[in-house]
Design an enzyme around this catalytic site. Sequence first.
Site, short mmCIF file in Angstrom:
data_model
loop_
_atom_site.label_atom_id
_atom_site.label_comp_id
_atom_site.label_asym_id
_atom_site.label_seq_id
_atom_site.Cartn_x
_atom_site.Cartn_y
_atom_site.Cartn_z
N HIS A 170 1.03 -1.10 -0.13
CA HIS A 170 -0.01 0.00 -0.05
C HIS A 170 0.90 1.24 -0.02
CE1 HIS A 170 -3.22 2.54 1.27
NE2 HIS A 170 -4.05 1.66 1.57
N GLU A 272 -0.83 1.39 -5.34
CA GLU A 272 -0.52 0.15 -4.86
C GLU A 272 -0.55 -1.19 -5.63
OE1 GLU A 272 -3.52 0.14 -1.72
OE2 GLU A 272 -3.70 2.05 -1.66
#
Length: 298
Positions: A170, A272
Amino acid sequence: MTVALPPTVHLAPGVGDAPLVVVDHPAATARVHTYGAHVVAWAPAGAGDVLWLSPDAILAPGTAIRGGIPVCFPWFGPHPAGAGPAHGFARTSTWRLVGAEDLPHDERRPGGAVRLTLELTRADVAPDAAALWPHEFTARLEVEVGASLTVSLTTTNDGPDAADLTQALHTYLAVDDVRRTRVDGLAGGPYLDKVAGDAREVQDGPVLFTGPTDRVYLGTSALLTVSEAGGRTVEVAKVGSSTTVVWNPWSADAAKMRDVPDDAWTRFVCVEAANAADDAVRLPAGETHTLTTRLTLL
Ligand code: TA6
């Protein structure tokens, strides 16, 4: 922790009892918390931090660190049965540092690099969290710190049954102003628009940021660039990933987040490498899957 460290690596206080791994190499510097196997800083030689870390990040057991590269595993987003915290237990578990080595200069690694290896198994996870994903597993995070930053999450299913998982690296990229930032490489691809109730859309041109943005691009392994008018460009490459997530909360949602200063939402964009939604991974017993993201400042 008994792993031998090269002179380019040392340990410092981290989160609770989990040390921070500090890399100081001629090619790049980095900081990686063993709590969450969380890369919180990476700066190639001569450049500033490429990753954004919130100045209000909470460094306490039980809370995920805001910024850097949270490891979302073994589920991405809400727990599939709504029974646990968002984004899995990896980012709030303490991983073990099992390797740290200097890698020589070669074509792929100009100036050399440092490779850190961290490991997490079911036995390392708090029992109440582990119960939310009932599989024996070994997760390894390799972090290669050099002119590029390469992060690879390898999962092995050590149990007797197939395991379904979703995951993401992320990555919070630092930008001067998200409103002047664009992401190229996703044009023409389908995505789920999380801010529009999961509506299925198709990307038209580069991704530009004009409001809250939370998009799950499906079936894509494309190489991306994240760039700012008059500013720097970061290349984001990935392997073993069929989903790309692009997120910025914008002002109203950021104001609700206690670990993001009210005016800081303009300073980052998350891009991400993931496997989520339609691209969930089914890992048969004994099999291994690797998700990799590689960042390079162009
Ligand atoms: O990757 C985007 C996302 O799933 C968003 O929906 C957003 O809420 C974000 O991650 C941050 O999640 P967190 O649990 O770290 O606050």
